[in-house]
Enzyme design. Structure first.
Site, PDB file in Angstrom:
ATOM      1  N   ARG A  78       0.849  -1.202   0.000  1.00  0.00           N
ATOM      2  CA  ARG A  78       0.000   0.000   0.000  1.00  0.00           C
ATOM      3  C   ARG A  78       0.876   1.240   0.000  1.00  0.00           C
ATOM      4  NH1 ARG A  78      -4.727  -2.158   4.179  1.00  0.00           N
ATOM      5  NH2 ARG A  78      -4.951  -4.114   3.050  1.00  0.00           N
ATOM      6  N   SER A 136      -7.762  -1.516   0.651  1.00  0.00           N
ATOM      7  CA  SER A 136      -8.740  -1.890   1.675  1.00  0.00           C
ATOM      8  C   SER A 136      -9.394  -0.702   2.360  1.00  0.00           C
ATOM      9  CB  SER A 136      -8.063  -2.802   2.694  1.00  0.00           C
ATOM     10  OG  SER A 136      -9.022  -3.356   3.526  1.00  0.00           O
ATOM     11  N   HIS A 137      -9.129  -0.528   3.656  1.00  0.00           N
ATOM     12  CA  HIS A 137      -9.811   0.513   4.421  1.00  0.00           C
ATOM     13  C   HIS A 137      -9.114   1.867   4.301  1.00  0.00           C
ATOM     14  CE1 HIS A 137      -6.608  -1.144   6.825  1.00  0.00           C
ATOM     15  NE2 HIS A 137      -6.567   0.005   7.475  1.00  0.00           N
ATOM     16  N   ASP A 146     -15.925  -1.955   4.649  1.00  0.00           N
ATOM     17  CA  ASP A 146     -14.792  -1.128   4.228  1.00  0.00           C
ATOM     18  C   ASP A 146     -14.710  -1.068   2.704  1.00  0.00           C
ATOM     19  OD1 ASP A 146     -13.884  -3.671   3.712  1.00  0.00           O
ATOM     20  OD2 ASP A 146     -11.833  -3.291   4.359  1.00  0.00           O
ATOM     21  N   ASP A 171     -13.027  -2.538   0.329  1.00  0.00           N
ATOM     22  CA  ASP A 171     -13.024  -3.752  -0.491  1.00  0.00           C
ATOM     23  C   ASP A 171     -13.939  -4.843   0.045  1.00  0.00           C
ATOM     24  OD1 ASP A 171     -11.297  -4.155   1.693  1.00  0.00           O
ATOM     25  OD2 ASP A 171     -10.144  -5.667   0.618  1.00  0.00           O
ATOM     26  N   ASP A 229     -14.204  -6.578   2.888  1.00  0.00           N
ATOM     27  CA  ASP A 229     -13.885  -7.711   3.762  1.00  0.00           C
ATOM     28  C   ASP A 229     -14.115  -7.391   5.237  1.00  0.00           C
ATOM     29  OD1 ASP A 229     -11.693  -6.056   3.861  1.00  0.00           O
ATOM     30  OD2 ASP A 229     -10.219  -7.583   3.287  1.00  0.00           O
ATOM     31  N   ARG A 230     -14.141  -6.093   5.584  1.00  0.00           N
ATOM     32  CA  ARG A 230     -14.383  -5.730   6.993  1.00  0.00           C
ATOM     33  C   ARG A 230     -15.858  -5.391   7.218  1.00  0.00           C
ATOM     34  NH1 ARG A 230      -9.552  -2.084   9.396  1.00  0.00           N
ATOM     35  NH2 ARG A 230      -7.830  -3.280   8.543  1.00  0.00           N
ATOM     36  N   THR A 267      -1.316 -10.987  13.559  1.00  0.00           N
ATOM     37  CA  THR A 267      -2.252 -10.160  12.790  1.00  0.00           C
ATOM     38  C   THR A 267      -2.066 -10.398  11.293  1.00  0.00           C
ATOM     39  OG1 THR A 267      -2.320  -8.482  14.495  1.00  0.00           O
ATOM     40  CG2 THR A 267      -2.855  -7.762  12.265  1.00  0.00           C
ATOM     41  N   GLU A 285     -10.712 -11.061  13.694  1.00  0.00           N
ATOM     42  CA  GLU A 285      -9.705 -10.137  14.196  1.00  0.00           C
ATOM     43  C   GLU A 285     -10.395  -8.905  14.756  1.00  0.00           C
ATOM     44  OE1 GLU A 285      -5.829 -10.099  11.839  1.00  0.00           O
ATOM     45  OE2 GLU A 285      -7.369 -10.088  10.299  1.00  0.00           O
ATOM     46  N   SER A 327      -9.666  -6.063  14.140  1.00  0.00           N
ATOM     47  CA  SER A 327      -9.673  -5.014  13.119  1.00  0.00           C
ATOM     48  C   SER A 327     -10.906  -5.121  12.214  1.00  0.00           C
ATOM     49  CB  SER A 327      -8.401  -5.081  12.286  1.00  0.00           C
ATOM     50  OG  SER A 327      -8.227  -6.377  11.749  1.00  0.00           O
ATOM     51  N   LYS A 350     -11.491 -12.617   4.905  1.00  0.00           N
ATOM     52  CA  LYS A 350     -12.587 -12.214   5.773  1.00  0.00           C
ATOM     53  C   LYS A 350     -13.707 -11.677   4.887  1.00  0.00           C
ATOM     54  CE  LYS A 350     -10.133  -7.929   7.012  1.00  0.00           C
ATOM     55  NZ  LYS A 350      -8.750  -8.085   6.574  1.00  0.00           N
TER      56      LYS A 350
HETATM   57  C1  G16 Z   1      -5.533  -6.166   6.892  1.00  0.00           C
HETATM   58  C2  G16 Z   1      -5.363  -7.632   7.176  1.00  0.00           C
HETATM   59  C3  G16 Z   1      -5.911  -7.961   8.527  1.00  0.00           C
HETATM   60  C4  G16 Z   1      -5.288  -7.066   9.589  1.00  0.00           C
HETATM   61  C5  G16 Z   1      -5.506  -5.623   9.214  1.00  0.00           C
HETATM   62  C6  G16 Z   1      -4.834  -4.655  10.143  1.00  0.00           C
HETATM   63  O1  G16 Z   1      -6.881  -5.887   6.764  1.00  0.00           O
HETATM   64  O2  G16 Z   1      -6.017  -8.418   6.212  1.00  0.00           O
HETATM   65  O3  G16 Z   1      -5.643  -9.306   8.774  1.00  0.00           O
HETATM   66  O4  G16 Z   1      -5.842  -7.317  10.832  1.00  0.00           O
HETATM   67  O5  G16 Z   1      -4.996  -5.393   7.933  1.00  0.00           O
HETATM   68  O6  G16 Z   1      -3.464  -4.755  10.009  1.00  0.00           O
HETATM   69  P1  G16 Z   1      -2.516  -3.706  10.673  1.00  0.00           P
HETATM   70  O7  G16 Z   1      -2.855  -3.696  12.133  1.00  0.00           O
HETATM   71  O8  G16 Z   1      -1.143  -4.248  10.401  1.00  0.00           O
HETATM   72  O9  G16 Z   1      -2.776  -2.356  10.059  1.00  0.00           O
HETATM   73  P2  G16 Z   1      -7.424  -5.094   5.504  1.00  0.00           P
HETATM   74  O10 G16 Z   1      -8.899  -5.044   5.702  1.00  0.00           O
HETATM   75  O11 G16 Z   1      -6.755  -3.755   5.583  1.00  0.00           O
HETATM   76  O12 G16 Z   1      -6.977  -5.887   4.332  1.00  0.00           O
END
Ligand code: G16
Length: 567
Positions: free
Chosen positions: A26, A120-121, A293, A295, A297-298, A362, A381, A383, A394
């Site tokens: 990212r 993602s988010h 979020d 994409d 998944d959240r 994580t 998780e 998150s 997810k």
């Molecule tokens: C990603 C991962 C998750 C993780 C989250 C937060 O989510 O797929 O498993 O918990 O990031 O990660 P960090 O604490 O390192 O920022 P997503 O939804 O951003 O793909």
């Protein structure tokens, strides 16, 4: 198929900063758009796949969350796949497909993996973030052995291959073949509907008739609000809730048009960034609320008047009620898993049911082997990620339909269900403080100092007063994990401070930010005194939060005296 497309081999210079984080690479959108940054990363991926299997035998899936540069990115991937002799690409219409839907397509059509264009988010747009992540043939995020191997290649790359004359309309569902110079087989691209396969999957998991009657019975009494935050989920929300479940009157939807900049939203479904949903819910007109979020998944789950279900509790409640979902009645229920910073609420459900509980670092990628080997059925998780072994990502919509299935069966409000859960299992109070985008080396020095304490054991058995409480440190370490299936070892996954009463403080740096460093502080404390269950989590956890900030000297190291986000 007309004409032969020439393969161009273009010179490029390597970058040193293309190491994927928690979930893919990212960076600011502008970074990806300049100096072949995107092309280098994609070429390194193709080179890596080729080492495992000849690309001319590979079918790969391509999707993205609709943010700025997704459509252009998809077109570049098509041109590069052609030049690299890939057999076939299955591409989401307009390049837009949720991360869980991509995982499903990879599995359903037995492909060799795929590419998801998403940060993602993280916010999107030309002045925000972009991301690329790679999934493997089980549908899940590539494990670290693969992402490290791709990273190695990004530091040595000198050329990339592209057929720049290939042009295909990715808005129309169709199949097209192209003749590529020097290749004995045609290159095929199939543009598929972004939603169809996913809806079919959901229908095979849930009882849509029960959900339909929940949403159509006593309409005035069961209204729900869904906010897609202008991310990828809009088309899935309207198709499932309005068409399939016929809930136009009972399901009020907002921000369901995917936008390249998410309409300025920060597409992260938490209490801070999805405040619009929180405010809509506070009026008390809706029994249930959810946000997704960028994409898809959240998810965030709210009850009437904005009653907040922590992702940790959401996982535990679903684990305790899985048998209401037809998929689990058919497939049975294996164990559960959670990431280390996630509260221990699900551990108590696992214990009561005599199921195995796995604690992983994580990152969803750590659940893949456990699901493939049928050790776990659902996982989650803190998150805001919850999911099951129906795919290897997810899945926000899965979580929402699971919750509605439970509510339809138990016939209770979200708040009542949670209260009942706590009466049975006790309550894990949980909070996370995020200190985002900190410049300078302070966060790293802070973590280094905490690592020092772990090595020296000098804080072990020490007692710290905080407010009216006393906390004695029983264990302090830097979390590491050995995968029980392939024995791969992962270290330095967060500083854990565990106290004699079972409370936990965790510090780690986020692996998904694109600017500066983001410090996350996680606090988890278990109570089994029923008189505390309706207390405010922030109030309950204040002594532990203060203690955590003191032990880490967070303000001194980061200059921050308050977090940017509290969940
Ligand atoms: C990603 C991962 C998750 C993780 C989250 C937060 O989510 O797929 O498993 O918990 O990031 O990660 P960090 O604490 O390192 O920022 P997503 O939804 O951003 O793909």
């Amino acid at each position: 198929m007309s004409g032969t497309h020439k393969v161009e081999i273009r010179e490029t210079k390597p970058f040193t900063d293309q190491k994927p984080g928690t979930s893919g690479l990212r960076k600011p959108t502008k970074t990806f758009k300049e100096n072949n940054y995107f092309e280098n990363f994609i070429q390194s991926y193709f080179d890596d796949v080729q080492e495992q299997k000849p690309l001319q035998q590979c079918t790969l899936v391509v999707g993205g969350d609709g943010r700025n540069f997704v459509k252009e990115g998809v077109k570049i991937i098509i041109q590069m796949a052609a030049a690299n002799n890939v057999h076939k690409l299955i591409v989401a219409s307009n390049g837009i497909m949720s991360t869980p839907a991509v995982s499903n397509v990879i599995r359903k059509y037995s492909t060799d993996g795929g590419i998801v264009l998403t940060a993602s988010h993280n916010p999107g747009g030309i002045n925000a973030d972009y991301g690329v992540k790679f999934n493997i043939s089980n549908g899940g995020p590539a494990p670290e052995a693969i992402t490290n191997s791709i990273w190695d290649k990004t530091r040595q790359i000198t050329h990339f291959k592209i057929c720049s004359t290939i042009d295909i309309d990715i808005s129309q569902l169709h199949k097209q073949q192209f003749q590529i110079e020097g290749s004995s087989q045609p290159f095929e691209v199939e543009i598929i509907d972004s939603v169809d396969d996913y809806v079919e999957l959901m229908k095979s998991i849930f009882d849509f008739d029960i959900l339909k009657s929940l949403l159509n019975y006593e309409k005035e009494h069961f209204k729900i609000m869904i906010n897609a935050l202008s991310g990828v989920m809009g088309p899935y929300v309207t198709r499932i809730f309005h068409q399939e479940l016929q809930g136009k009157d009972s399901v009020i939807v907002k921000n369901c048009q995917p936008l390249e900049d998410f309409g300025g939203h920060h597409p992260d479904p938490n209490l801070t960034y999805a405040h619009e949903l929180v405010e809509d819910m506070e009026h008390g007109d809706y029994e249930f609320g959810a946000a997704f979020d960028g994409d898809g998944d959240r998810n965030m789950i709210l009850g009437k008047k904005g009653f907040f279900v922590t992702p940790c509790d959401s996982l535990a409640v679903l684990a305790a009620n899985l048998n209401v979902i037809p998929y689990f009645r058919t497939h049975g229920i294996n164990g559960y898993a959670r990431s280390m910073p996630t509260s221990g609420a699900v551990d108590r459900v696992a214990k009561k049911q005599g199921k195995e509980l796995y604690e992983t670092p994580t990152g969803w990628k750590f659940f893949g082997n456990l699901m493939d080997s049928k050790k776990i059925s659902i996982c989650g998780e803190e998150s805001f990620g919850t999911g099951s072994d129906h795919i290897r990502e997810k899945d926000g919509m899965w979580a929402v339909l699971s919750w509605l299935s439970v509510l339809a069966t138990v016939n209770k409000s979200v708040e009542h269900l949670l209260n009942q859960h706590w009466q049975t299992y006790g309550r894990n109070f949980f909070t996370r403080y995020d200190y985002e985008e900190i410049d300078g080396s302070g966060p790293f020095a802070m973590l280094k100092r905490l690592e020092g304490f772990c090595m020296s054991n000098e804080l072990l058995n020490k007692t710290f007063p905080s407010g009216t409480k006393q906390y004695t440190i029983q264990l302090m370490d830097d979390f590491n994990y050995t995968d029980p299936i392939d024995q791969s070892y992962t270290e330095k996954q967060g500083i854990r401070i565990i106290f004699t009463d079972g409370s936990r403080i965790v510090f780690r740096l986020s692996g998904t930010g694109s600017r500066g460093a983001t410090v996350r502080l996680y606090v988890d404390s278990y109570e089994n005194d029923p008189s505390t269950y309706d207390k405010d989590a922030q109030e309950m956890l204040q002594p532990l939060v203060s203690l955590a900030l003191n032990i880490a000297q967070l303000k001194e190291f980061t200059g921050r005296d308050k977090p940017t986000v509290i969940t």
